[in-house]
Design a protein around this motif. Sequence first.
Motif, PDB file in Angstrom:
ATOM      1  N   LEU A  50     -12.102  -6.310  -4.229  1.00 46.32           N
ATOM      2  CA  LEU A  50     -12.460  -5.742  -5.538  1.00 46.32           C
ATOM      3  C   LEU A  50     -11.396  -4.795  -6.093  1.00 46.32           C
ATOM      4  N   GLY A  51     -10.420  -4.440  -5.259  1.00 47.28           N
ATOM      5  CA  GLY A  51      -9.349  -3.539  -5.702  1.00 47.28           C
ATOM      6  C   GLY A  51      -8.144  -3.715  -4.800  1.00 47.28           C
ATOM      7  N   ALA A  52      -7.169  -2.806  -4.941  1.00 50.90           N
ATOM      8  CA  ALA A  52      -5.956  -2.873  -4.107  1.00 50.90           C
ATOM      9  C   ALA A  52      -6.282  -2.292  -2.730  1.00 50.90           C
ATOM     10  N   PHE A  53      -7.092  -3.052  -1.949  1.00 49.50           N
ATOM     11  CA  PHE A  53      -7.682  -2.507  -0.717  1.00 49.50           C
ATOM     12  C   PHE A  53      -6.634  -2.156   0.343  1.00 49.50           C
ATOM     13  N   GLU A  54      -5.399  -2.696   0.200  1.00 51.96           N
ATOM     14  CA  GLU A  54      -4.360  -2.400   1.208  1.00 51.96           C
ATOM     15  C   GLU A  54      -3.898  -0.947   1.110  1.00 51.96           C
ATOM     16  N   LEU A  55      -4.154  -0.317  -0.038  1.00 50.11           N
ATOM     17  CA  LEU A  55      -3.689   1.055  -0.267  1.00 50.11           C
ATOM     18  C   LEU A  55      -4.877   2.012  -0.318  1.00 50.11           C
TER      19      LEU A  55
END
Length: 279
Positions: free
Chosen positions: A202-207
């Motif tokens: 749902l978002g930039a989960f890696e960050l």
Amino acid sequence: RFHKGEEKNDPDFVKALAANGDIWVSDAFSAAHRAHASTEGLGHILPAYAGRTMQAEIEALSKALEKPKRPGAAIVGGAKGSTKLELLGNLVTKVDALVIGGGMANTFLYAQGVDIGKSLAERDLADTARAILDKAQQANCAIVLPVDAVVAHQFAANAPNHAYGLDTVPHDGMILDIGPQSIERVKGAIDEAETLVWNGPLGAFELTPFDRGTVAAAKHAAARTKAGKLLSVAGGGDTVAALHHAHAAEGFSYVSTAGGAFLEWLEGKPLPGVEILRK
């Protein structure tokens, strides 16, 4: 695939492979969307069977999409909508609610006239996004888009960030995650569902901390699954990574490691490596 005959499904190469055995067991669902010699061709000349992993995969996906317990919901996220437009078009006719997140949600928000600043979006697909929204309305499928967003000015872990309503996103800002109100809406969609299919974060989960939306939704889905209230099926590389990151993967009913094959199944396409087994 080092052999030229493999991807061409060359009959001579198929015969050479077939000479090594009496029966063919296919256990590679993740390659079943390719009609290659070892994934489809062998089924034409040897008695063909599904392996246990293939069986588990097909049973899980069939339960989730072909005869799902209603209401059904899908969560589709990730950066690019262009790779998933067919999927969205198919899903709106199969589920009662479709949650759209990630960079894809930005494309839909842009198509609705929201100022998304410098956010990642495929602005040239605005017409397609509007067509999908229309199709969903006709199919009586509720589309759940973000109502607020976590915005930063740089794409980096722990970048200074703030949650904004969609009408106040700064012109030089980037939407990197769904906001707190959106998280509650996604949880609500999960609460109302008996079946859930998930592909894409749902978002930039890696960050960190732009993993909050994905983690909250994943944990919520896992908890409802464990409570016996939800059948949850997830698949695709990024999705599997996101669910493990949230320590929620083991709580799902089924997590598929297949990427392309999982997507094509969700798009409603027949998979050559599965069809040959059915024959």
